[in-house]
Write a protein that holds these residues in place. Structure first.
Motif, mmCIF file in Angstrom:
data_model
loop_
_atom_site.group_PDB
_atom_site.id
_atom_site.type_symbol
_atom_site.label_atom_id
_atom_site.label_comp_id
_atom_site.label_asym_id
_atom_site.label_seq_id
_atom_site.Cartn_x
_atom_site.Cartn_y
_atom_site.Cartn_z
ATOM 1 N N TRP A 515 0.819 -1.204 0.000
ATOM 2 C CA TRP A 515 0.000 0.000 0.000
ATOM 3 C C TRP A 515 0.859 1.262 0.000
ATOM 4 C CZ3 TRP A 515 -4.839 1.368 -0.940
ATOM 5 C CH2 TRP A 515 -5.288 2.628 -0.510
ATOM 6 N N GLY A 581 -6.179 -8.697 -0.927
ATOM 7 C CA GLY A 581 -5.827 -7.339 -1.320
ATOM 8 C C GLY A 581 -4.359 -7.212 -1.655
ATOM 9 N N GLU A 624 -11.863 -3.219 -7.748
ATOM 10 C CA GLU A 624 -13.111 -2.569 -7.347
ATOM 11 C C GLU A 624 -13.987 -3.501 -6.514
ATOM 12 O OE1 GLU A 624 -13.282 0.446 -11.200
ATOM 13 O OE2 GLU A 624 -14.150 -1.572 -11.308
ATOM 14 N N TRP A 626 -12.865 -5.988 -4.694
ATOM 15 C CA TRP A 626 -12.183 -6.121 -3.401
ATOM 16 C C TRP A 626 -12.454 -4.906 -2.523
ATOM 17 C CZ3 TRP A 626 -8.538 -3.002 -1.046
ATOM 18 C CH2 TRP A 626 -7.969 -3.513 0.128
ATOM 19 N N MET A 627 -12.462 -3.718 -3.123
ATOM 20 C CA MET A 627 -12.672 -2.502 -2.345
ATOM 21 C C MET A 627 -14.035 -2.504 -1.671
ATOM 22 S SD MET A 627 -11.243 0.355 -1.383
ATOM 23 C CE MET A 627 -12.112 0.558 0.169
ATOM 24 N N TYR A 630 -13.708 -4.744 1.292
ATOM 25 C CA TYR A 630 -12.887 -4.079 2.296
ATOM 26 C C TYR A 630 -13.697 -3.012 3.028
ATOM 27 C CZ TYR A 630 -9.254 -1.087 4.278
ATOM 28 O OH TYR A 630 -8.487 -0.323 5.126
ATOM 29 N N GLU A 647 -10.783 4.594 -0.761
ATOM 30 C CA GLU A 647 -11.490 4.277 -2.005
ATOM 31 C C GLU A 647 -10.927 5.072 -3.175
ATOM 32 O OE1 GLU A 647 -15.938 3.100 -0.383
ATOM 33 O OE2 GLU A 647 -15.414 5.217 -0.613
ATOM 34 N N VAL A 650 -7.887 3.462 -4.631
ATOM 35 C CA VAL A 650 -8.192 2.258 -5.402
ATOM 36 C C VAL A 650 -8.869 2.622 -6.718
ATOM 37 C CG1 VAL A 650 -9.518 0.107 -5.414
ATOM 38 C CG2 VAL A 650 -8.316 0.842 -3.340
ATOM 39 N N TRP A 651 -9.831 3.561 -6.670
ATOM 40 C CA TRP A 651 -10.515 3.954 -7.911
ATOM 41 C C TRP A 651 -9.530 4.597 -8.896
ATOM 42 C CZ3 TRP A 651 -13.311 0.863 -5.966
ATOM 43 C CH2 TRP A 651 -14.368 1.034 -5.093
#
Length: 664
Positions: A515, A581, A624, A626-627, A630, A647, A650-651
């Motif tokens: 991350w 993730g 998406e 997975w998000m 999460y 978010e 990730v997006w």
């Protein structure tokens, strides 16, 4: 391994205790708890709501299905007696040193020391006798661990125990993206109590609803005064001192970006720069040459401290990177940065002293300028944080030689990542505990940070937290990390084979793009190092290794039943979600490596090869989905807070994949 209660697989005992007691002798046989039983808790314990007896009742019910009663006084005998030295209370029979219980072994222990206790389990019953309220609390937690593992058949034994450190604290970040729900905070307090911590601090920058400062905390799902009052009571009932902690000097990023307070920063001209996870960590220090800065610091202190029963207050004052470099530069040129810092924190400490409070502060700036040590008030406690897994004793020794009071502060090593770095936590915590003991530290404060959005689920910190519990109570007793990981697996996760935590630790060793790397790539444009890991250098090696960890962990979790449970026991689902993730992040990392100049089948600076058959559209969709999973897990333990920022990362990653920015 500390033992008792019958043999398990391979001759290993079927129960463990964490922290391991200082002195224990086992007798023969077992005590069978009665079907209809009582717990007699003396009023002298000071547990007004009989929380400790209630904890035992709950655990007996969960382990055996039996429903026990709670009584007090000498006319109501109970099979389990909770008392303090000199307190009343009788059990089914004489249990303090019964004939079939092993003889006491003092071993240099002081039964009168705060937090000390004895636990006797004989053929006639159980007695927990504490030196004080905290001692009874600690003895009850040992008994609870036995009940959870042994059910109604408890091993006969005699334990004499006391903590190595007076202060055994946990420091939880509730400000850098994730604000826990009150229910979760209570659940975490229960967990800390079980492992004999006696202090908790919550790290706050902008996530408390201070009056007149809504511009600072808006959109953060802040804690409220009522939350603090309720949680303070909850902690106190469980022997946890909730110590207020607020940034009053540095790390004021959100406050110094507001229209109302930006003029108080060293660099007010940076207030309108776009939000950045990395930028939030770098600076944002008060301009203390402006008198209004001190007024703001005192306002934060005065408003917050009235909500706590603690006589301590942590002003933080760490990482004041900007001090003397911006608006206050003329003052720095005149008296020096060290003098500026010493004068300001001394004023804050004196302000606290006038209200009967004992100041605490982080020690990093003081150790950068050791001359500050001579200028600090005698009442201040330095929180000496050192997070290097290979940390030396240099800075702990420096503070000790100055005569200042210090608490050593290691970390659970969960920040910036989906998976915990348990090996680093073990090395860091055990070293700091050893140095703290060697140099007479008052205690240990185990820190749990959430840098870069607090993507780390708090349940992933459980192994590190338990290591901290062991080392702050009985440092150096566990010979190696393999032994400690096995104990945690068996006690916390009910994994009979004891392998779960070791496999989880192995998973982090496979990580090559995490991350923190993704955030660095997106926010700075720089290509992070994608280092070769233990999984080898073939295309997708880390992804495959992590998948193997999931295959190994899933049956372990199924055996423990952790995946289907609620609350803190849902750690199983959290572990699998984090592993999935991280697998996706490894695949993103291969695209990043390509964008940074790696071509198919080649490596860049020893990095990972990038295959030519990756499908960025498919990866975007998997990210998406997975998000969403999460986010659902986030909301089980945390308020909405800054989930939107996670978010957004990730997006943004998914969008870049679809736009072909990272196409092979």
């Amino acid at each position: 391994m500390i033992s008792g209660g019958g043999e398990g697989r391979g001759g290993e005992r079927r129960w463990v205790l964490i922290p391991e007691p200082k002195s224990m002798r086992e007798g023969r046989g077992a005590l069978l708890l009665p079907v209809i039983g009582r717990i007699n808790e003396s009023r002298a314990v000071g547990d007004e709501r009989y929380v400790f007896a209630g904890q035992l009742v709950d655990d007996i019910r969960a382990a055996t299905g039996l429903e026990w009663d709670i009584v007090t006084g000498d006319r109501w005998p109970g099979c389990i007696t909770l008392t303090v030295d000199g307190g009343e209370g009788t059990s089914c029979g004489e249990t303090t040193s019964g004939g079939d219980s092993a003889a006491p072994s003092p071993g240099g222990l002081d039964a009168r020391a705060s937090g000390a206790y004895t636990l006797d389990i004989t053929k006639d019953g159980v007695t927990v006798r504490g030196a004080d309220f905290e001692g009874v609390r600690n003895g009850v937690q040992t008994l609870r661990q036995l009940i959870r593992q042994c059910g109604a058949a408890l091993p006969r034994l005699h334990i004499e125990d006391q903590p190595a450190f007076e202060t055994r604290g946990y420091y939880l970040d509730v400000t850098r993206g994730r604000v826990p729900t009150l229910d979760w905070l209570k659940t975490w307090a229960d967990k800390l109590c079980l492992y004999k911590y006696n202090q908790l601090q919550l790290y706050v920058e902008h996530t408390f609803a201070f009056d007149g400062m809504s511009e600072t905390w808006r959109g953060s799902s802040p804690l409220t005064p009522r939350d603090i009052l309720e949680f303070d009571d909850y902690c106190a009932e469980r022997g946890l001192e909730l110590v207020p902690s607020v940034s009053t000097f540095g790390h004021l990023y959100m406050a110094l970006r507001t229209q109302s307070l930006r003029d108080l920063g060293e660099f007010p001209e940076s207030a309108d720069e776009p939000f950045g996870f990395i930028d939030r960590m770098r600076h944002h220090t008060l301009n203390i040459s402006d008198d209004r800065a001190f007024d703001l610091s005192c306002r934060l202190i005065d408003d917050y401290l009235q909500l706590f029963r603690s006589d301590k207050f942590n002003i933080c004052a760490d990482e004041t990177f900007d001090l003397g470099k911006g608006r206050s530069k003329p003052l720095a040129e005149r008296i020096g940065v060290a003098a500026m810092y010493a004068d300001y924190v001394t004023r804050l400490c004196r302000h606290l002293e006038t209200q009967g409070k004992k100041p605490m502060m982080w020690g990093d700036i003081t150790l950068e300028h050791p001359e500050i040590l001579k200028r600090l008030p005698e009442t201040v406690t330095l929180l000496n944080w050192q997070y290097d897994p290979q940390v030396t004793d240099e800075k702990i020794r420096t503070v000790a030689r100055s005569g200042a009071t210090q608490i050593v502060c290691p970390a659970v090593w969960c920040w910036n990542a989906l998976l915990p770095r348990i090996d680093d936590a073990w090395n860091n915590i055990t070293r700091m505990a050893r140095y703290g003991t060697q140099y007479g530290a008052q205690g240990m404060l185990v820190t749990d940070w959430g840098d870069l959005g607090h993507v780390n689920d708090p349940r992933m910190a459980i192994p590190g937290m338990i290591i901290g519990a062991q080392e702050s109570w009985n440092p150096g007793r566990i010979p190696d990390e393999t032994d400690m990981f096995r104990r945690i697996s068996r006690l916390e996760y009910h994994d009979v084979d004891g392998g779960l935590v070791s496999v989880l630790a192995d998973a982090d060793r496979d990580v090559r793009f995490g991350w923190g790397d993704l955030v660095t790539w997106l926010e700075t444009g720089g290509a992070p190092s994608v280092a070769e890991g233990s999984a080898g250098g073939g295309p997708g090696a880390a992804d495959a290794a992590l998948r193997d960890r999931m295959i190994r962990i899933a049956p372990m979790l199924a055996r423990t039943g952790a995946c289907g449970a609620t609350g803190i026991a849902a750690a199983g689902a959290v572990i699998l979600l984090a592993l999935e993730g991280q697998r996706l992040l490894e695949r993103v990392g291969r695209h990043v490596a390509l964008a940074a100049g790696t071509t198919a089948g080649e490596t860049r600076g020893g990095g990972i090869p990038v295959p030519s058959d990756m499908d960025p559209d498919r990866l975007a969709g998997e990210l998406e989905r997975w998000m969403e999973a999460y986010a659902a897990q986030w909301r089980t333990v945390s308020r909405e807070s800054e989930l939107r920022r996670i978010e957004a990362v990730v997006w943004r990653t998914a969008d870049r994949l679809r736009r072909g920015v990272w196409r092979v």
